[in-house]
Design a protein around this motif. Structure first.
Motif, short mmCIF file in Angstrom:
data_model
loop_
_atom_site.label_atom_id
_atom_site.label_comp_id
_atom_site.label_asym_id
_atom_site.label_seq_id
_atom_site.Cartn_x
_atom_site.Cartn_y
_atom_site.Cartn_z
N TRP A 76 0.84 -1.19 0.00
CA TRP A 76 0.00 0.00 0.00
C TRP A 76 0.89 1.25 0.00
CZ3 TRP A 76 -2.88 -2.48 4.69
CH2 TRP A 76 -3.78 -3.44 4.23
N THR A 77 0.31 2.38 -0.41
CA THR A 77 1.06 3.65 -0.44
C THR A 77 1.21 4.20 0.98
OG1 THR A 77 -0.92 4.99 -0.61
CG2 THR A 77 0.10 4.27 -2.70
N PHE A 78 2.11 5.16 1.12
CA PHE A 78 2.31 5.83 2.40
C PHE A 78 0.98 6.40 2.91
CE2 PHE A 78 3.47 9.06 5.40
CZ PHE A 78 4.66 8.62 5.97
N GLU A 79 0.28 7.07 2.02
CA GLU A 79 -0.97 7.74 2.42
C GLU A 79 -2.01 6.72 2.90
OE1 GLU A 79 0.73 8.38 -0.38
OE2 GLU A 79 1.53 10.31 0.35
N GLU A 80 -2.10 5.58 2.19
CA GLU A 80 -3.07 4.55 2.59
C GLU A 80 -2.77 4.03 4.00
OE1 GLU A 80 -2.59 2.25 -1.17
OE2 GLU A 80 -4.56 1.43 -0.64
N VAL A 81 -1.48 3.71 4.23
CA VAL A 81 -1.13 3.14 5.53
C VAL A 81 -1.31 4.19 6.63
CG1 VAL A 81 0.65 1.95 6.88
CG2 VAL A 81 0.53 1.57 4.42
N ASP A 82 -0.90 5.41 6.33
CA ASP A 82 -1.02 6.48 7.34
C ASP A 82 -2.49 6.71 7.72
OD1 ASP A 82 0.12 8.44 9.01
OD2 ASP A 82 -0.33 10.02 7.55
#
Ligand code: NDP
Length: 444
Positions: free
Chosen positions: A389-395
């Motif tokens: 997953w992307t940084f934004e998704e995980v964050d």
């Protein structure tokens, strides 16, 4: 007589040399008394006694050879505390202070913390009394390889998935993962905290520190406060402290102090994080180096004085029992209004009592620092799906998990007539799910 008195007395008798474990277990059992009153079936099924006993404790010899050719021996540990709701999960700590008591205290806390995340993970903790400080990369590698050469037979992606903790970052996880893969000939998600190129997750490095701030923001918001414009003191300058400082700064707060086990720096203008990251993460030097580069800052030898620095919010992010009664009094008299525990059990029972008595908002570690393990569980999910997953998704997932943890702790406290007592709320909310699972699974 209270229902759980007997269990606590037995616990003390059976574990006389384990002060950290007794401290953590005693505190948790005390807040579970009202749960025992409402759930006589759990008392009868021995849930409260069984949950205090680790399912398995592994101790082993870790021999390795230093750069001078001298043979060194350390002691390795893995305490697999509870697997009622999922595979064992918890960090590995490399620090000279590591012993069975500390492993058990951390493993028990981890069981309830992992339950609080809402994800299907059991609790464990491990590590060794090896001191990575001053060791060369090759020495650390040889130690990690020897450590895994014994531990590999006890772990696995569906059984026990260790991660980092004090002294264990991506470098150490890399050496351990490499050795596990070589022995087992499988590329699996057996460890979390891996590098991005080899199965790691975005945000894992930042997760514990960011999660602390997401939790703290929620706690502050409910009380009409915020990190914005707050002066913040953070102890430690490791993984947790650095990324807590980064998020505090992003949220508009000013971090004025950081420390390591030798002393602390004070920078009234706000610490320069790029400098701290280079000193600690790249050069692996001591925090005192900071004052050579940032004028207007000061270094003080010794750790405890950091809590004398006036602040609005204190985030202890170094180690257990670093804020005692004296330090707590000092924080209160300097009008600190919130303490959120980034490290595991950094406040002594005295200190917690002082905060609660003086209306200081207090967030307990098992809730506040659960973002690290939650993101590790997200890493496990991505590994199982062979996806990233992307940084934004995980964050975004991390933020939502931390908000939910706050809500669940707050709700559990209110439900058991202890409104605002997040420590009791965290213990109760974390315990309920594990207890239900243990009850359903019979006497095992
Ligand atoms: P690191 O090893 O990255 O950093 C630890 C920091 O604390 C260092 O600055 C270290 O100083 C300092 N420290 C360690 N021991 C002591 C001590 N006895 N007295 C004073 N300072 C000390 O560890 P982390 O940042 O990963 O962990 C910090 C805390 O957060 C621990 O309690 C850990 O269990 C907890 N935690 C960590 C998670 C994670 O994801 N990393 C997740 C949840 C909890 P020095 O370099 O001098 O040793």
């Amino acid at each position: 007589m209270k229902i759980l008195t007997d269990s606590i007395e037995k616990l003390i008798k059976r574990n006389p040399n384990e002060p950290e474990f007794l401290q953590a277990a005693g505190e948790i059992m005390e807040s579970l008394e009202p749960v025992a009153e409402r759930h006589p079936e759990w008392v009868k099924a021995g849930i409260f006694e069984r949950i205090l006993e680790p399912e398995r404790q592994i101790m082993f010899r870790v021999p390795w050879v230093d750069d001078e050719g001298k043979i060194r021996i350390n002691r390795g540990f893995r305490v697999q505390f509870n697997s009622a709701i999922g595979p064992y999960k918890g960090g590995l700590r490399l620090h000279p202070s590591v012993n069975l008591s500390i492993m058990k205290f951390l493993g028990f806390e981890q069981t309830l913390k992992n339950s609080l995340t809402g994800l299907p993970i059991g609790g464990a903790k491990g590590g060794s009394d090896f001191d990575p400080k001053g060791k060369s990369d090759y020495e650390v590698m040889r130690f990690c390889q020897s450590f895994i050469t014994e531990l590999y037979r006890h772990i696995g992606e569906d059984c026990d998935v260790p991660a980092g903790d004090i002294g264990v970052g991506t470098r150490e996880i890399g050496y351990m993962f490499g050795q596990y893969k070589r022995i087992q000939n499988t590329f699996s998600g057996v460890l979390t905290g891996k590098g991005l190129a080899w199965g790691g997750s975005h945000v894992r490095t930042e997760a514990t520190g960011y999660g602390i701030c997401y939790f703290a923001e929620e706690m502050l918001r409910e009380n009409n406060k915020s990190c914005k414009d707050a002066t913040v003191v953070i102890s430690g300058s490791g993984n947790v402290a650095i990324y807590a400082a980064e998020k505090v700064t992003q949220l508009g707060g000013r971090v004025v102090a950081l420390s390591d086990s030798n002393g602390y720096i004070y920078d009234p203008d706000g610490v320069k994080l790029d400098t701290v990251k280079r000193i600690k993460e790249v050069e692996r030097k001591r925090i005192r180096e900071y004052v050579n580069e940032c004028c207007g800052s000061e270094y003080t030898e010794g750790c405890s004085g950091i809590w004398d620095i006036p602040c609005d919010i204190a985030l202890p992010c170094a180690t257990q029992n670093e804020i005692d009664g004296l330090a707590a009094h000092k924080l209160v008299s300097n009008r600190c209004y919130a303490v959120a525990e980034g490290a595991n059990m950094p406040c002594t029972p005295d200190a917690i009592e002082i905060f609660q008595r003086n209306g200081v908002l207090y967030g307990p570690s098992k809730a506040v620092n659960a973002g690290g393990v939650a993101t590790s569980a997200l890493e496990m999910t991505q590994n199982s799906m062979r996806m990233s997953w992307t940084f934004e998704e995980v964050d975004a997932r991390l933020k939502s998990i931390m908000k939910n943890i706050y809500k669940n702790c707050s709700r559990a406290a209110a439900e058991y007539n202890m409104k605002g007592n997040l420590m009791a709320g965290a213990n109760i909310a974390g315990f309920m799910k594990v207890a239900e699972a243990m009850y359903a699974q019979g006497i095992v």
